[in-house]
Design a protein around this motif. Structure first.
Motif, short mmCIF file in Angstrom:
data_model
loop_
_atom_site.label_atom_id
_atom_site.label_comp_id
_atom_site.label_asym_id
_atom_site.label_seq_id
_atom_site.Cartn_x
_atom_site.Cartn_y
_atom_site.Cartn_z
N LEU A 181 95.56 43.49 -6.51
CA LEU A 181 93.87 43.98 -6.67
C LEU A 181 93.50 42.34 -6.58
CD1 LEU A 181 94.07 45.08 -10.12
CD2 LEU A 181 92.47 46.04 -8.71
N ASP A 182 94.08 40.93 -6.40
CA ASP A 182 94.31 39.57 -5.69
C ASP A 182 93.57 40.15 -4.50
OD1 ASP A 182 94.60 38.96 -8.59
OD2 ASP A 182 96.27 38.19 -7.79
N TYR A 183 94.01 41.16 -3.87
CA TYR A 183 94.30 40.31 -2.05
C TYR A 183 93.20 41.55 -1.97
CZ TYR A 183 95.79 40.11 3.04
OH TYR A 183 95.84 40.09 4.02
N PHE A 184 93.07 42.89 -2.48
CA PHE A 184 92.42 43.64 -2.14
C PHE A 184 91.04 44.45 -3.42
CE2 PHE A 184 95.81 45.67 -0.22
CZ PHE A 184 95.41 45.20 1.42
N GLY A 185 91.05 43.49 -4.24
CA GLY A 185 89.48 43.20 -4.70
C GLY A 185 89.25 44.71 -6.09
N SER A 186 90.20 45.60 -5.86
CA SER A 186 89.55 46.91 -6.77
C SER A 186 90.71 48.00 -6.14
CB SER A 186 88.58 47.31 -6.96
OG SER A 186 87.63 48.03 -5.95
N GLU A 187 90.78 48.72 -7.19
CA GLU A 187 91.40 49.77 -7.32
C GLU A 187 90.86 51.22 -5.68
OE1 GLU A 187 93.10 52.09 -10.28
OE2 GLU A 187 93.63 50.07 -11.33
N MET A 188 89.56 51.14 -6.46
CA MET A 188 89.00 51.53 -5.19
C MET A 188 88.76 50.96 -3.55
SD MET A 188 87.00 53.52 -6.97
CE MET A 188 88.39 54.12 -8.64
N ASN A 189 88.53 50.61 -3.85
CA ASN A 189 89.33 49.75 -2.67
C ASN A 189 90.87 49.77 -1.95
OD1 ASN A 189 86.61 48.45 -1.27
ND2 ASN A 189 86.43 46.28 -2.31
N ILE A 190 91.15 49.23 -2.95
CA ILE A 190 92.40 50.34 -2.27
C ILE A 190 93.28 51.64 -2.05
CG2 ILE A 190 95.73 50.31 -2.95
CD1 ILE A 190 94.76 47.84 -5.44
N LEU A 191 92.73 52.65 -2.47
CA LEU A 191 92.17 53.55 -2.46
C LEU A 191 91.85 54.14 -1.57
CD1 LEU A 191 92.34 55.11 -6.13
CD2 LEU A 191 94.60 55.31 -4.65
N HIS A 192 90.98 53.42 -0.60
CA HIS A 192 89.53 54.25 -0.51
C HIS A 192 89.51 53.27 1.48
CE1 HIS A 192 88.26 58.01 -2.39
NE2 HIS A 192 88.44 56.68 -3.65
N GLU A 193 90.08 52.36 0.87
CA GLU A 193 89.50 51.57 2.38
C GLU A 193 90.90 50.34 2.76
OE1 GLU A 193 86.46 51.61 3.20
OE2 GLU A 193 85.51 52.57 1.44
N THR A 194 91.83 50.68 1.96
CA THR A 194 92.75 49.79 3.63
C THR A 194 93.92 50.32 4.02
OG1 THR A 194 94.24 50.26 0.98
CG2 THR A 194 93.22 48.09 1.11
N THR A 195 94.45 50.14 5.18
CA THR A 195 95.01 51.11 5.73
C THR A 195 96.03 50.55 5.14
OG1 THR A 195 95.22 49.44 7.04
CG2 THR A 195 93.56 50.53 8.21
N PHE A 196 97.68 51.74 5.86
CA PHE A 196 98.82 51.42 5.66
C PHE A 196 99.03 49.61 6.15
CE2 PHE A 196 103.27 51.70 6.95
CZ PHE A 196 103.79 52.24 6.27
N GLU A 197 98.80 49.71 6.97
CA GLU A 197 99.33 48.57 8.00
C GLU A 197 98.53 46.80 6.98
OE1 GLU A 197 99.93 51.32 10.70
OE2 GLU A 197 97.66 50.87 9.35
N GLN A 198 97.79 47.35 6.37
CA GLN A 198 96.96 46.43 5.39
C GLN A 198 98.37 46.04 3.99
OE1 GLN A 198 93.01 47.78 5.45
NE2 GLN A 198 92.22 46.18 6.50
N LEU A 199 98.60 47.61 3.38
CA LEU A 199 99.10 47.92 2.22
C LEU A 199 100.56 47.01 2.88
CD1 LEU A 199 97.97 51.01 1.42
CD2 LEU A 199 97.65 49.17 -0.33
#
Length: 391
Positions: free
Chosen positions: A336-354
């Motif tokens: 959450l500190d890195y990506f901001g919200s769970e919606m961003n983690i689930l819908h916007e981030t790539t595997f490489e970013q994770l």
């Protein structure tokens, strides 16, 4: 048009003075915390808080409005930060037409309409302070009151074995209890999905919605939907449920039904699988067989097997982040500190970013969960299914 994420079934556990509202809800589940977590942690654009009939919840909303942290929208709904609150109420119907109790959801455009509904409801329930109270009038009378106040009326978690329309409320048809013309949508519940529910022909006229039924802050947004609206307001939500002027539910996001507490028919005492019409558990001898949602839907579908052709939005089997093996609170906070919200983690981030933020195994689990590739142990009898970690 814009796209918005909405979870329309969130409880209040305690009021701002510490009084219980949803007795089984977490003490931390206060209105202020729900608003903060939904907006900042979860990243939801719209939430339905379904205990707003409780007088102390109304008082708190009124105070937040007085302070300016909550404002009313011209199109209905209450704005807090980036999130719109839709005031709602969950009510239990158990009249002479019901086989068993049925939970329903009612939503209203303004706090004044909610006050009027609360005042009326107080004359028909035992304790207006509490959630999900039994209303002492028939279902159609309740529907008419909701409509009189310009509200939305939605049967809740309709297949759950207890306290739902098809679980206990009716034998064959919703017309046994409700006026079908006064229903605005159908909430599916955690143990079913669109592919299952669409087999019931009388549901063909209704939009399906998927909500968390959250009893704790962490469970908010375990199910939700993406809406296509001009803005996140009550009037736009109404149009989406009626599918008019281009407003619509774009996607339903929910648990794989096998993760739900009531998917399979099992013994609630020892959790051994059982046949649908068995009364006594063959393993432990207990009279605790709970008929699963999968079997109940098959029964209802067989009553009238005309095939439904209605086109429905995709239903994405999405495993919530708190179901991911090994993803604990510290790792979650890091994400959450890195990506901001769970919606961003689930819908916007790539595997490489994770993978840059969390260990490879956790990143793979999240990515596999989004693709429906994790192995699931099916739930039933009141026990959730489980996501199985790789050997």
């Amino acid at each position: 048009m814009n796209e918005y994420y909405a979870d329309l079934h969130i409880h209040i556990g305690r009021t701002w003075t510490g009084k219980a509202v949803k007795i089984t809800g977490a003490k931390s589940l206060t209105l202020s915390e729900v608003l903060m977590v939904s907006s900042e942690r979860k990243g939801l654009d719209m939430i339905g808080v379904i205990d707003c009939h409780s007088p102390e919840v109304i008082e708190e909303i009124t105070e937040l409005m007085r302070q300016g942290s909550v404002t009313e929208l011209a199109g209905g709904g209450l704005r807090f930060g980036k999130t719109t609150l839709i005031p709602g109420s969950e009510i239990e119907v158990y009249d002479s037409y019901c086989q068993g109790p049925v939970h329903v959801l009612a939503y209203f455009p303004t706090i004044d309409k909610m006050k009027l509904f609360s005042n009326w409801l107080e004359q028909h329930v035992t304790n207006i302070q509490l959630s999900s109270q039994r209303v002492y009038c028939d279902g159609k009378t309740l529907q008419l009151k909701v409509k009189e106040l310009n509200g939305l009326f939605i049967p809740a978690h309709v297949f759950t074995p207890f306290k739902s329309l098809y679980g206990k409320g009716v034998t064959e048809s919703l017309t046994e209890v409700f006026d079908p013309l006064l229903i605005d949508a159908i909430e599916l519940g955690l143990s079913s999905d669109t592919s299952m529910a669409k087999e019931i022909n009388e549901l063909n006229d209704y939009v399906f919605i998927t909500n968390s039924d959250a009893h704790s802050l962490g469970k908010i947004a375990r199910e939700y939907q993406k809406l296509e609206l001009k803005e996140p307001s009550f009037s736009e939500l109404r149009m989406a449920l009626q599918e008019i002027n281009g407003r619509r539910v774009v996607t339903n996001y929910g648990l794989d039904p096998k993760l739900g507490k009531y998917h399979n028919t099992v013994c609630a005492k020892c959790f051994a699988p059982a046949e649908a019409n068995t009364k006594i558990c063959l393993k432990c001898g207990a009279k605790a067989i709970v008929k699963g949602v999968a079997i109940r839907i098959d029964e209802l579908a067989n009553i009238n097997n005309i095939h439904n052709e209605r086109e429905r939005p995709p239903y994405i089997h999405q495993i919530p982040l708190d179901f991911i093996p090994g993803l604990g609170p510290k790792t979650m906070d890091k994400l959450l500190d890195y990506f901001g919200s769970e919606m961003n983690i689930l819908h916007e981030t790539t595997f490489e970013q994770l993978n840059q933020v969390v260990p490879d195994k956790i990143a793979r689990y999240i990515d596999m969960a989004r693709k429906g590739q994790l192995v699931i142990e099916t739930g039933g009898g009141g026990r959730y299914g489980k996501v199985k970690a790789e050997e």
